[in-house]
Design a protein around this motif. Structure first.
Motif, PDB file in Angstrom:
ATOM      1  N   ILE A  33      -5.780  14.024   4.287  1.00 13.07           N
ATOM      2  CA  ILE A  33      -4.967  13.994   5.509  1.00 13.07           C
ATOM      3  C   ILE A  33      -5.818  14.298   6.738  1.00 13.07           C
ATOM      4  CG2 ILE A  33      -3.116  15.221   6.737  1.00 13.07           C
ATOM      5  CD1 ILE A  33      -1.747  15.517   3.960  1.00 13.07           C
ATOM      6  N   THR A  34      -6.633  15.333   6.664  1.00 11.67           N
ATOM      7  CA  THR A  34      -7.415  15.732   7.844  1.00 11.67           C
ATOM      8  C   THR A  34      -8.572  14.771   8.110  1.00 11.67           C
ATOM      9  OG1 THR A  34      -8.605  17.307   6.430  1.00 11.67           O
ATOM     10  CG2 THR A  34      -6.779  18.162   7.744  1.00 11.67           C
ATOM     11  N   ALA A  35      -9.128  14.170   7.061  1.00  9.54           N
ATOM     12  CA  ALA A  35     -10.202  13.180   7.263  1.00  9.54           C
ATOM     13  C   ALA A  35      -9.651  11.819   7.630  1.00  9.54           C
ATOM     14  CB  ALA A  35     -11.044  13.061   5.992  1.00  9.54           C
ATOM     15  N   ARG A 254      12.140  -6.262   2.331  1.00 12.81           N
ATOM     16  CA  ARG A 254      10.901  -6.391   1.565  1.00 12.81           C
ATOM     17  C   ARG A 254       9.689  -6.046   2.402  1.00 12.81           C
ATOM     18  NH1 ARG A 254       6.389  -8.762   0.745  1.00 12.81           N
ATOM     19  NH2 ARG A 254       6.539  -9.681   2.796  1.00 12.81           N
ATOM     20  N   TRP A 255       9.798  -6.268   3.724  1.00  9.84           N
ATOM     21  CA  TRP A 255       8.669  -6.012   4.621  1.00  9.84           C
ATOM     22  C   TRP A 255       8.227  -4.548   4.569  1.00  9.84           C
ATOM     23  CZ3 TRP A 255       5.200  -8.913   6.870  1.00  9.84           C
ATOM     24  CH2 TRP A 255       4.397  -8.355   7.846  1.00  9.84           C
ATOM     25  N   GLU A 256       9.096  -3.664   4.123  1.00 12.60           N
ATOM     26  CA  GLU A 256       8.763  -2.246   4.120  1.00 12.60           C
ATOM     27  C   GLU A 256       7.553  -1.933   3.240  1.00 12.60           C
ATOM     28  OE1 GLU A 256      12.107   0.347   3.519  1.00 12.60           O
ATOM     29  OE2 GLU A 256      13.332  -0.703   5.012  1.00 12.60           O
ATOM     30  N   ILE A 257       7.320  -2.722   2.196  1.00 11.67           N
ATOM     31  CA  ILE A 257       6.142  -2.464   1.359  1.00 11.67           C
ATOM     32  C   ILE A 257       4.866  -2.885   2.085  1.00 11.67           C
ATOM     33  CG2 ILE A 257       6.051  -4.654   0.039  1.00 11.67           C
ATOM     34  CD1 ILE A 257       5.518  -2.801  -2.449  1.00 11.67           C
ATOM     35  N   GLU A 258       4.957  -3.866   2.976  1.00 16.82           N
ATOM     36  CA  GLU A 258       3.809  -4.229   3.815  1.00 16.82           C
ATOM     37  C   GLU A 258       3.481  -3.069   4.751  1.00 16.82           C
ATOM     38  OE1 GLU A 258       2.152  -6.870   3.316  1.00 16.82           O
ATOM     39  OE2 GLU A 258       3.493  -8.395   2.459  1.00 16.82           O
ATOM     40  N   SER A 259       4.525  -2.401   5.265  1.00 17.54           N
ATOM     41  CA  SER A 259       4.306  -1.231   6.129  1.00 17.54           C
ATOM     42  C   SER A 259       3.652  -0.101   5.336  1.00 17.54           C
ATOM     43  CB  SER A 259       5.630  -0.758   6.728  1.00 17.54           C
ATOM     44  OG  SER A 259       6.204  -1.767   7.541  1.00 17.54           O
ATOM     45  N   LEU A 260       4.053   0.062   4.083  1.00 14.44           N
ATOM     46  CA  LEU A 260       3.419   1.065   3.230  1.00 14.44           C
ATOM     47  C   LEU A 260       1.931   0.780   3.073  1.00 14.44           C
ATOM     48  CD1 LEU A 260       3.264   3.354   1.100  1.00 14.44           C
ATOM     49  CD2 LEU A 260       4.052   1.679  -0.595  1.00 14.44           C
ATOM     50  N   PHE A 261       1.580  -0.469   2.770  1.00 16.55           N
ATOM     51  CA  PHE A 261       0.166  -0.822   2.609  1.00 16.55           C
ATOM     52  C   PHE A 261      -0.613  -0.561   3.901  1.00 16.55           C
ATOM     53  CE2 PHE A 261       1.447  -4.115  -0.819  1.00 16.55           C
ATOM     54  CZ  PHE A 261       1.359  -3.148  -1.803  1.00 16.55           C
ATOM     55  N   ALA A 262       0.021  -0.853   5.042  1.00 16.09           N
ATOM     56  CA  ALA A 262      -0.642  -0.602   6.322  1.00 16.09           C
ATOM     57  C   ALA A 262      -0.908   0.888   6.512  1.00 16.09           C
ATOM     58  CB  ALA A 262       0.214  -1.135   7.472  1.00 16.09           C
ATOM     59  N   CYS A 263       0.026   1.721   6.059  1.00 19.52           N
ATOM     60  CA  CYS A 263      -0.152   3.172   6.170  1.00 19.52           C
ATOM     61  C   CYS A 263      -1.284   3.662   5.262  1.00 19.52           C
ATOM     62  CB  CYS A 263       1.138   3.906   5.815  1.00 19.52           C
ATOM     63  SG  CYS A 263       2.478   3.646   7.002  1.00 19.52           S
ATOM     64  N   LEU A 264      -1.344   3.135   4.052  1.00 15.09           N
ATOM     65  CA  LEU A 264      -2.371   3.568   3.116  1.00 15.09           C
ATOM     66  C   LEU A 264      -3.751   3.025   3.482  1.00 15.09           C
ATOM     67  CD1 LEU A 264      -0.538   3.130  -0.326  1.00 15.09           C
ATOM     68  CD2 LEU A 264      -0.771   5.212   1.038  1.00 15.09           C
ATOM     69  N   LYS A 265      -3.796   1.804   3.978  1.00 14.70           N
ATOM     70  CA  LYS A 265      -5.085   1.142   4.182  1.00 14.70           C
ATOM     71  C   LYS A 265      -5.607   1.230   5.613  1.00 14.70           C
ATOM     72  CE  LYS A 265      -5.601  -2.908   2.203  1.00 14.70           C
ATOM     73  NZ  LYS A 265      -5.310  -4.297   1.797  1.00 14.70           N
ATOM     74  N   GLY A 266      -4.696   1.209   6.594  1.00 13.47           N
ATOM     75  CA  GLY A 266      -5.156   1.115   7.974  1.00 13.47           C
ATOM     76  C   GLY A 266      -4.903   2.363   8.772  1.00 13.47           C
ATOM     77  N   ARG A 267      -3.677   2.498   9.269  1.00 13.15           N
ATOM     78  CA  ARG A 267      -3.397   3.572  10.219  1.00 13.15           C
ATOM     79  C   ARG A 267      -3.136   4.927   9.564  1.00 13.15           C
ATOM     80  NH1 ARG A 267       1.169  -0.010  10.630  1.00 13.15           N
ATOM     81  NH2 ARG A 267       3.048   0.850   9.670  1.00 13.15           N
ATOM     82  N   GLY A 268      -3.362   5.016   8.261  1.00 15.27           N
ATOM     83  CA  GLY A 268      -3.152   6.287   7.584  1.00 15.27           C
ATOM     84  C   GLY A 268      -4.406   6.829   6.939  1.00 15.27           C
ATOM     85  N   PHE A 269      -4.701   6.343   5.720  1.00 12.23           N
ATOM     86  CA  PHE A 269      -5.749   6.970   4.922  1.00 12.23           C
ATOM     87  C   PHE A 269      -6.911   6.041   4.576  1.00 12.23           C
ATOM     88  CE2 PHE A 269      -1.678   9.139   3.600  1.00 12.23           C
ATOM     89  CZ  PHE A 269      -1.851  10.203   4.466  1.00 12.23           C
TER      90      PHE A 269
END
Length: 390
Positions: A33-35, A254-269
Motif C-alpha cells: 500500500i505505501t509503495a 461487467r465493466w466493474e472488473i475492468e475497473s478492478l484490473f485498473a486498480c490492481l495494475k495502474g492507479r493502485g498497486f
C-alpha cells in the motif's frame, strides 16, 4: 515501528497460517500500500520494521516460494468483509509479458458499487482465452464455498462464448448475461441461417432493443438485447433468463472488473511491475494485492457513507474519483501518520476497516489527512478546522 498485533489478529482469525507467515503477509500488505507497487524490492523498502531491506526482500521471496495460501479462506474473508450474500459475478482476463513469459490472470469478481471485488483467480500458462472447462472450474470453486443459490447472474464479454460453455451454465441453472459476437449464427423468421447482425440492422443508438423471438445462439435458447455504442457499433447481449426485460443494464456492470484490473495494475498497486514469472508465486502476490485492494476499498466505501463527497462524473458517466482511490489515499496518509508518529489510535481505526463493522473515522486525523486532498471541499476544511479548534 507500529505494533502489528491488531492487523495480525484479524488475518490470523481468517487465514490458517503460522504466526511468522501472518507477520510477513501483514508487512507485505502495508509495504504494498505505501509503495503502491508490486515490485518485491519496493515492497521490502516499505516494510514497517527496522530490518535491512535485503533481509525483508529475502523474506518476501521465501514467503511466496514456500507458503500455501488457502484460496477459500481468502475468499471467505473478503466475502464476509463486504457482507455479501446473493451476488452478480463477472469474469475476465488480464495479461502482460515479462521477458518471454506470459502472465495471464483469469479472474472472478463480485459486482459491487462500481468496482468488482476479487474472489477467485487462475493463472493461465498460455497467452490466449480460456476454454469452457477452465471457466466452469472457476465458477465451481465459488459454488463449493458459497453455494449455487448465491449466484444471481454471471456477466462476461464476447470472448467468453461457445456452445459447451452456454450449455454448461444452462444445465446447471446458472443465469448469465454475456455479450455475443455480431457474426454469431441464428435462424431468421424465414428459417434461414444468418449472422445475428442482419437481424439487428435497424437498432438505433437511442435505446436498447429487445428482440421479440427467443433465438438459439451457440446451441442455447436465449433472449437477445442490442444497442449501439458511441462509435455506432453493435453491442449484443444474450441471456438464458428468457423473461427478463433488460439484460443490457445488468450486463453494463461487467465493466466493474475492468475497473478492478485498473486498480490492481495502474492507479493502485502496479501489478505489472512485479518481475515474478512463476505462476504459483504470482498467484500469491495477487492474493496480497486482493487483500490490500479490499482494505482500501472498504475505507472508501465507509468514508463515503459517513461523509459523502461530491465526485464529478467523467464523460462516460462514472465518477472522476473512485471509492477505491479515495480509500487508498486515506489509507496511505493514515499509515504515514502511524509510521511517523507511532499513532496507535489511528492504526486501530485503519485496521478496523478489515472487519465488517469498522470504527468511525476519527474526524481530527481525517482532517489532517485530507486538508490537501482534491477530494475534500474547501468549505468543509474550514468547518473541520473550527471543530478541531473548538
Amino acid at each position: 515501528m507500529p505494533n502489528l498485533i491488531k492487523l495480525e489478529s484479524i488475518l490470523a482469525q481468517n487465514l490458517k497460517l503460522h504466526k511468522a507467515k501472518i507477520n510477513c503477509i501483514s508487512q507485505m500488505i502495508i509495504g504494498l500500500i505505501t509503495a503502491q507497487s508490486s515490485n518485491l524490492k519496493k515492497i521490502a523498502r516499505h516494510f514497517p520494521n527496522t530490518t535491512q531491506i535485503e533481509s525483508n526482500y529475502r523474506r518476501i521471496q521465501r514467503f511466496l516460494a514456500e507458503t500455501e495460501i488457502d484460496e477459500h479462506q481468502i475468499a471467505s474473508l473478503i466475502y464476509n468483509l463486504f457482507g455479501l450474500d446473493k451476488v452478480t459475478l463477472t469474469i475476465d482476463r488480464t495479461n502482460w509479458k515479462w521477458g518471454k513469459s506470459n502472465i495471464n490472470i483469469f479472474m472472478l469478481g463480485v459486482v459491487y458499487k462500481g468496482i468488482a471485488i476479487p474472489l477467485y483467480w487462475d493463472m493461465l500458462d498460455k497467452r490466449g482465452n480460456t476454454n469452457h472447462l477452465e471457466r466452469a472450474e472457476l465458477i465451481e470453486r465459488f459454488i463449493k464455498q458459497f453455494g449455487k443459490d448465491n449466484i444471481e447472474m454471471i456477466l462476461a464479454d464476447r470472448e467468453f462464448v461457445g456452445e459447451l460453455w452456454f450449455n454448461w451454465l444452462t444445465a446447471h441453472h446458472i443465469p448469465f448475461a454475456i455479450r455475443i459476437k455480431k457474426n454469431s449464427k441464428v435462424v431468421n423468421h424465414h428459417g434461414k441461417l444468418v449472422q445475428i447482425k442482419d437481424l439487428l440492422r435497424h437498432v438505433s443508438h437511442k435505446e436498447t432493443y429487445r428482440h421479440g423471438r427467443i433465438l438459439i445462439v451457440d446451441g442455447c435458447a436465449v433472449r437477445v438485447f442490442a444497442k449501439r455504442d458511441k462509435d455506432h457499433g453493435l453491442v449484443i447481449v444474450a441471456t438464458n433468463q428468457l423473461q427478463t426485460l433488460d439484460a443490457m443494464t445488468i450486463y453494463a456492470k461487467r465493466w466493474e472488473i475492468e475497473s478492478l484490473f485498473a486498480c490492481l495494475k495502474g492507479r493502485g498497486f502496479n501489478l505489472e511491475e512485479t518481475h515474478l514469472t512463476k505462476m504459483d508465486r504470482v498467484s500469491k502476490l495477487v492474493a496480497v494485492n486482493a487483500l490490500a485492494f479490499c482494505w482500501a476499498y472498504h475505507v472508501g466505501i465507509h468514508h463515503d457513507k459517513q461523509r459523502p463527497l461530491k465526485r464529478k462524473p467523467k464523460s462516460n458517466g462514472r465518477p472522476q474519483a473512485s471509492l477505491f482511490a479515495l480509500g487508498l489515499d486515506l489509507l496511505i496518509e493514515g499509515l504515514r501518520l502511524v509510521l511517523l508518529n507511532n499513532d496507535k489510535a489511528v492504526f486501530r481505526q485503519l485496521v478496523s476497516f478489515l472487519t465488517p463493522k469498522p470504527m468511525k473515522i476519527g474526524w481530527c486525523w481525517f482532517f489532517v489527512v485530507c486538508r490537501d486532498s482534491f477530494y475534500y471541499p474547501h468549505h468543509l476544511v474550514r468547518h473541520a478546522a473550527l471543530d478541531i479548534a473548538g
